[in-house]
Design a protein around this motif. Sequence first.
Motif, mmCIF file in Angstrom:
data_model
loop_
_atom_site.group_PDB
_atom_site.id
_atom_site.type_symbol
_atom_site.label_atom_id
_atom_site.label_comp_id
_atom_site.label_asym_id
_atom_site.label_seq_id
_atom_site.Cartn_x
_atom_site.Cartn_y
_atom_site.Cartn_z
ATOM 1 N N ARG A 13 70.228 82.457 94.142
ATOM 2 C CA ARG A 13 68.882 82.652 93.613
ATOM 3 C C ARG A 13 68.295 84.023 93.933
ATOM 4 N N THR A 14 69.016 84.831 94.697
ATOM 5 C CA THR A 14 68.533 86.186 94.965
ATOM 6 C C THR A 14 69.618 87.229 94.691
ATOM 7 N N THR A 15 70.593 86.901 93.852
ATOM 8 C CA THR A 15 71.605 87.896 93.510
ATOM 9 C C THR A 15 70.994 89.026 92.695
ATOM 10 N N LEU A 16 71.487 90.238 92.912
ATOM 11 C CA LEU A 16 71.022 91.405 92.176
ATOM 12 C C LEU A 16 71.926 91.730 90.988
ATOM 13 N N LEU A 17 72.905 90.904 90.707
ATOM 14 C CA LEU A 17 73.795 91.094 89.566
ATOM 15 C C LEU A 17 73.129 90.486 88.338
ATOM 16 N N LEU A 18 72.611 91.323 87.463
ATOM 17 C CA LEU A 18 71.738 90.851 86.391
ATOM 18 C C LEU A 18 72.438 89.929 85.403
ATOM 19 N N THR A 19 73.700 90.196 85.069
ATOM 20 C CA THR A 19 74.379 89.328 84.112
ATOM 21 C C THR A 19 74.708 87.973 84.715
ATOM 22 N N TYR A 20 74.708 87.883 86.032
ATOM 23 C CA TYR A 20 74.927 86.576 86.653
ATOM 24 C C TYR A 20 73.773 85.641 86.335
ATOM 25 N N TRP A 21 72.580 86.223 86.162
ATOM 26 C CA TRP A 21 71.415 85.409 85.817
ATOM 27 C C TRP A 21 71.470 84.907 84.390
ATOM 28 N N THR A 22 72.093 85.660 83.502
ATOM 29 C CA THR A 22 72.148 85.255 82.098
ATOM 30 C C THR A 22 73.399 84.454 81.772
ATOM 31 N N ASP A 23 74.508 84.742 82.457
ATOM 32 C CA ASP A 23 75.782 84.152 82.062
ATOM 33 C C ASP A 23 76.555 83.477 83.189
ATOM 34 N N GLY A 24 76.104 83.603 84.426
ATOM 35 C CA GLY A 24 76.805 82.957 85.526
ATOM 36 C C GLY A 24 78.272 83.366 85.561
ATOM 37 N N ASP A 25 79.132 82.442 85.977
ATOM 38 C CA ASP A 25 80.573 82.697 85.998
ATOM 39 C C ASP A 25 81.199 82.158 84.721
ATOM 40 N N THR A 26 80.767 82.675 83.590
ATOM 41 C CA THR A 26 81.300 82.254 82.305
ATOM 42 C C THR A 26 82.004 83.425 81.635
ATOM 43 N N ARG A 27 82.771 83.123 80.612
ATOM 44 C CA ARG A 27 83.474 84.195 79.898
ATOM 45 C C ARG A 27 82.499 85.155 79.232
ATOM 46 N N ASN A 28 81.324 84.653 78.893
ATOM 47 C CA ASN A 28 80.324 85.512 78.267
ATOM 48 C C ASN A 28 79.890 86.652 79.182
ATOM 49 N N ARG A 29 80.073 86.480 80.481
ATOM 50 C CA ARG A 29 79.603 87.500 81.404
ATOM 51 C C ARG A 29 80.383 88.807 81.248
ATOM 52 N N GLY A 30 81.653 88.703 80.902
ATOM 53 C CA GLY A 30 82.432 89.912 80.695
ATOM 54 C C GLY A 30 81.852 90.765 79.585
ATOM 55 N N THR A 31 81.459 90.128 78.499
ATOM 56 C CA THR A 31 80.845 90.846 77.384
ATOM 57 C C THR A 31 79.509 91.436 77.795
ATOM 58 N N ALA A 32 78.739 90.664 78.549
ATOM 59 C CA ALA A 32 77.427 91.142 78.991
ATOM 60 C C ALA A 32 77.560 92.358 79.897
ATOM 61 N N MET A 33 78.552 92.339 80.786
ATOM 62 C CA MET A 33 78.758 93.485 81.670
ATOM 63 C C MET A 33 79.241 94.695 80.898
ATOM 64 N N LEU A 34 80.078 94.454 79.871
ATOM 65 C CA LEU A 34 80.565 95.550 79.046
ATOM 66 C C LEU A 34 79.412 96.283 78.364
ATOM 67 N N ALA A 35 78.365 95.540 77.997
ATOM 68 C CA ALA A 35 77.211 96.156 77.347
ATOM 69 C C ALA A 35 76.552 97.189 78.262
ATOM 70 N N PHE A 36 76.498 96.910 79.563
ATOM 71 C CA PHE A 36 75.944 97.885 80.502
ATOM 72 C C PHE A 36 76.827 99.126 80.550
ATOM 73 N N ALA A 37 78.137 98.926 80.658
ATOM 74 C CA ALA A 37 79.060 100.058 80.721
ATOM 75 C C ALA A 37 78.970 100.907 79.455
ATOM 76 N N GLN A 38 78.854 100.258 78.302
ATOM 77 C CA GLN A 38 78.747 100.991 77.040
ATOM 78 C C GLN A 38 77.454 101.786 76.971
ATOM 79 N N ALA A 39 76.379 101.233 77.511
ATOM 80 C CA ALA A 39 75.105 101.957 77.534
ATOM 81 C C ALA A 39 75.219 103.220 78.385
#
Length: 222
Positions: free
Chosen positions: A83-109
Motif C-alpha cells: 500500500r506504499t509502493t512507489l512503483l506506479l504501474t504496480y498500482w494500476t496493473d499489479g503483478d499482471t502481464r499488463n504491467r509490462g506494457t504499462a512500464m514500456l510506456a514510461f520507457a517510450q516517453a
Amino acid sequence: MKWGRRHGTELAQRRLVWQSASLLLAYPDAAARDMRLGTVEALYDRLPDERAEPLRATVAHLRRIPVSEAARHYVETFDLRRRTTLLLTYWTDGDTRNRGTAMLAFAQAYRAAGTTPPTGEAPDHLAVVLEFAATVDPDVGGSLLAAHRHAIDAVHTALTERESPYAAVLGAVAGSLPAASDQDVRRARELVLAGPPAEQVGLQPFTLTVPPRRGTAGQGGR
C-alpha cells in the motif's frame, strides 16, 4: 500538461518540488545522503514557504536519524508494503502481464524526450518520474504524474495514516499537480481500501529502487 509563458514561475516552482521530492524518495544510502539533503535544502530555499515547509520537515527528520535507521525505515515503508509502493504501474496493473506494457510506456516517453530510460532502476518508480519531469521534460513528466495522481494520493494517505515522515513529500508532489477530479478522489479512495491489484500471472515483482541498493535485496511492492 502544457505551460504558457505566463505560467513560467509556477512551472519553475513545480520543477523545484519535483526535483526535491525525487531526491528525498531515493534510497538513503550512506554515500550520497548528505549531498542529496544539501541539494534539497538549496532547492527549497528558492520556494515559497507553503511549498518548502513539507520538504523542510522531511529533511529535518532525515538529518536527525542515523543513515542505518533511515535505510531500514525506507525498506520497511516502500519495499515491504504493497500500500506504499512507489512503483506506479504496480498500482494500476499489479503483478499482471499488463504491467509490462504499462512500464514500456514510461520507457517510450523517456526515449521520445531524447533521454535513455534508466538501467538498473524501474522506469515507473516515482523518484525516476519526478526527476524526469524536473530535469528533462516537464510537460511529458507532469502528464505522467497527473495520470497517476490517484496512486500518488493513495500512497500519501497511507503514509499519513502511518505518520511517516515521507507523507509530507507525497503531499508536496500531490500539491504540485492539477486539482484532483471527483474521479481521481474516488479512485484514490478505492486504492486506499484495496491496495494495488494482487493477481499473479507470470511477472515477477520489480525489486529495484532509486538508486540501486548496494548489497541489499529489495522486495518491491509486497
